[in-house]
Scaffold this motif. Structure first.
Motif, PDB file in Angstrom:
ATOM      1  N   ASP A 118      59.633  -7.767  62.645  1.00  0.00           N
ATOM      2  CA  ASP A 118      59.162  -6.394  62.863  1.00  0.00           C
ATOM      3  C   ASP A 118      57.677  -6.380  63.237  1.00  0.00           C
ATOM      4  O   ASP A 118      56.859  -7.052  62.610  1.00  0.00           O
ATOM      5  CB  ASP A 118      59.376  -5.572  61.588  1.00  0.00           C
ATOM      6  CG  ASP A 118      59.154  -4.093  61.828  1.00  0.00           C
ATOM      7  OD1 ASP A 118      57.981  -3.682  61.867  1.00  0.00           O
ATOM      8  OD2 ASP A 118      60.148  -3.356  61.979  1.00  0.00           O
ATOM      9  N   LYS A 119      57.334  -5.623  64.270  1.00  0.00           N
ATOM     10  CA  LYS A 119      55.951  -5.567  64.743  1.00  0.00           C
ATOM     11  C   LYS A 119      55.002  -5.006  63.685  1.00  0.00           C
ATOM     12  O   LYS A 119      53.794  -5.273  63.709  1.00  0.00           O
ATOM     13  CB  LYS A 119      55.877  -4.714  66.007  1.00  0.00           C
ATOM     14  CG  LYS A 119      56.565  -5.349  67.210  1.00  0.00           C
ATOM     15  CD  LYS A 119      56.414  -4.491  68.444  1.00  0.00           C
ATOM     16  CE  LYS A 119      57.087  -5.153  69.645  1.00  0.00           C
ATOM     17  NZ  LYS A 119      56.970  -4.334  70.879  1.00  0.00           N
ATOM     18  N   GLY A 125      49.461  -7.163  58.247  1.00  0.00           N
ATOM     19  CA  GLY A 125      48.581  -8.293  57.995  1.00  0.00           C
ATOM     20  C   GLY A 125      47.154  -8.016  58.420  1.00  0.00           C
ATOM     21  O   GLY A 125      46.200  -8.356  57.703  1.00  0.00           O
ATOM     22  N   ARG A 126      46.996  -7.379  59.585  1.00  0.00           N
ATOM     23  CA  ARG A 126      45.646  -7.078  60.065  1.00  0.00           C
ATOM     24  C   ARG A 126      44.970  -6.037  59.171  1.00  0.00           C
ATOM     25  O   ARG A 126      43.750  -6.090  58.962  1.00  0.00           O
ATOM     26  CB  ARG A 126      45.709  -6.552  61.510  1.00  0.00           C
ATOM     27  CG  ARG A 126      46.265  -7.555  62.527  1.00  0.00           C
ATOM     28  CD  ARG A 126      45.485  -8.862  62.525  1.00  0.00           C
ATOM     29  NE  ARG A 126      44.099  -8.681  62.865  1.00  0.00           N
ATOM     30  CZ  ARG A 126      43.622  -8.631  64.122  1.00  0.00           C
ATOM     31  NH1 ARG A 126      44.461  -8.789  65.138  1.00  0.00           N
ATOM     32  NH2 ARG A 126      42.342  -8.466  64.357  1.00  0.00           N
ATOM     33  N   ILE A 139      52.413 -14.821  57.700  1.00  0.00           N
ATOM     34  CA  ILE A 139      53.374 -13.732  57.555  1.00  0.00           C
ATOM     35  C   ILE A 139      54.494 -13.807  58.591  1.00  0.00           C
ATOM     36  O   ILE A 139      55.680 -13.786  58.236  1.00  0.00           O
ATOM     37  CB  ILE A 139      52.660 -12.358  57.657  1.00  0.00           C
ATOM     38  CG1 ILE A 139      51.640 -12.210  56.525  1.00  0.00           C
ATOM     39  CG2 ILE A 139      53.683 -11.224  57.627  1.00  0.00           C
ATOM     40  CD1 ILE A 139      50.828 -10.929  56.580  1.00  0.00           C
ATOM     41  N   ILE A 140      54.135 -13.911  59.856  1.00  0.00           N
ATOM     42  CA  ILE A 140      55.132 -13.850  60.934  1.00  0.00           C
ATOM     43  C   ILE A 140      55.986 -15.116  60.991  1.00  0.00           C
ATOM     44  O   ILE A 140      57.220 -15.051  60.960  1.00  0.00           O
ATOM     45  CB  ILE A 140      54.454 -13.616  62.293  1.00  0.00           C
ATOM     46  CG1 ILE A 140      53.574 -12.363  62.259  1.00  0.00           C
ATOM     47  CG2 ILE A 140      55.514 -13.513  63.393  1.00  0.00           C
ATOM     48  CD1 ILE A 140      54.317 -11.087  62.004  1.00  0.00           C
TER      49      ILE A 140
END
Length: 223
Positions: A118-119, A125-126, A139-140
């Motif tokens: 998911d975008k 995270g940012r 995370i990704i």
């Protein structure tokens, strides 16, 4: 039947050819998947990067490699690229060729896995103060790995079976070893069926191992 098996495989220690061929097959597949994984991860990130030139290079690599049969690639690497340079190590050429080929398929596997996350995960995270690189690695990618594991397993299994064409450049893999036993004994079915059973055991074993790994990763998520 037992006597036929003894005369074909045991007598003259011909089973050693099969064992050696199996070792070559496994080594080619393991080293090639390591190379393919590294190339695939790097190329997938290039495809998803904002750099146009990196995307063009990665797209060119995957398009060319996936569009040419593996046997043809293998012979191009050996007879056109490495042999004229004086490199006659057929095993190493096979590892490189299979690794580059696997890398193109791993690229698409990893790209699809990363894009499947998911975008909002990147945005989350940012927002936590992580850089884009930190968000990707912490995370990704961990989530993408869990998503791609079944497809990655299939790629490894396909790679093991495709090592059977290594004999095109005279690499004595499992299939070539079985063929050598067949030529020596004029008995086709015992060595070929033996090789088929070994390939089947390898693929079933790998499928089981990766299934266990997948379940453990799923449990870690629930935990």
């Amino acid at each position: 039947m037992f006597q036929s098996f003894y005369n074909t495989m045991i007598y003259g220690s011909r089973w050693l050819l099969i064992a050696q061929g199996l070792g070559v097959t496994v080594c080619i597949a393991v080293f090639a998947i390591i190379i393919g994984t590294a190339l695939g991860a790097g190329s997938a990130l290039c495809k998803l990067s904002g750099n146009k030139y990196l995307r063009v290079i990665a797209n060119f690599y995957t398009t060319v490699i996936r569009g040419i049969p593996l046997a043809t690639q293998l012979m191009i690497f050996y007879f056109i690229i490495f042999s004229p340079l004086g490199m006659d190590n057929k095993f190493l050429v096979a590892v490189i060729a299979y690794g580059i080929n696997s890398g193109a398929y791993c690229t698409e596997i990893f790209r699809a896995g990363i894009q499947g996350v998911d975008k909002g995960q990147m945005e989350a995270g940012r927002s936590l103060g992580l850089s884009k690189r930190q968000t990707m690695s912490k995370i990704i990618l961990p989530q993408a790995v869990k998503m791609i594991l079944p497809t990655y397993t299939s790629e490894f299994i396909v790679l093991i079976k495709e090592t059977s064409v290594a004999s095109f450049i005279a690499v004595t893999d499992l299939t070539k070893a079985g063929d050598m036993v067949r030529n020596a004994t004029y008995n086709a079915w015992i060595p070929l069926i033996t090789c088929a059973v070994i390939y089947l055991c390898l693929t079933l074993g790998l499928t089981k191992v990766f299934a266990i790994l997948e379940k453990r990763l799923a449990k870690s998520d629930r935990g």
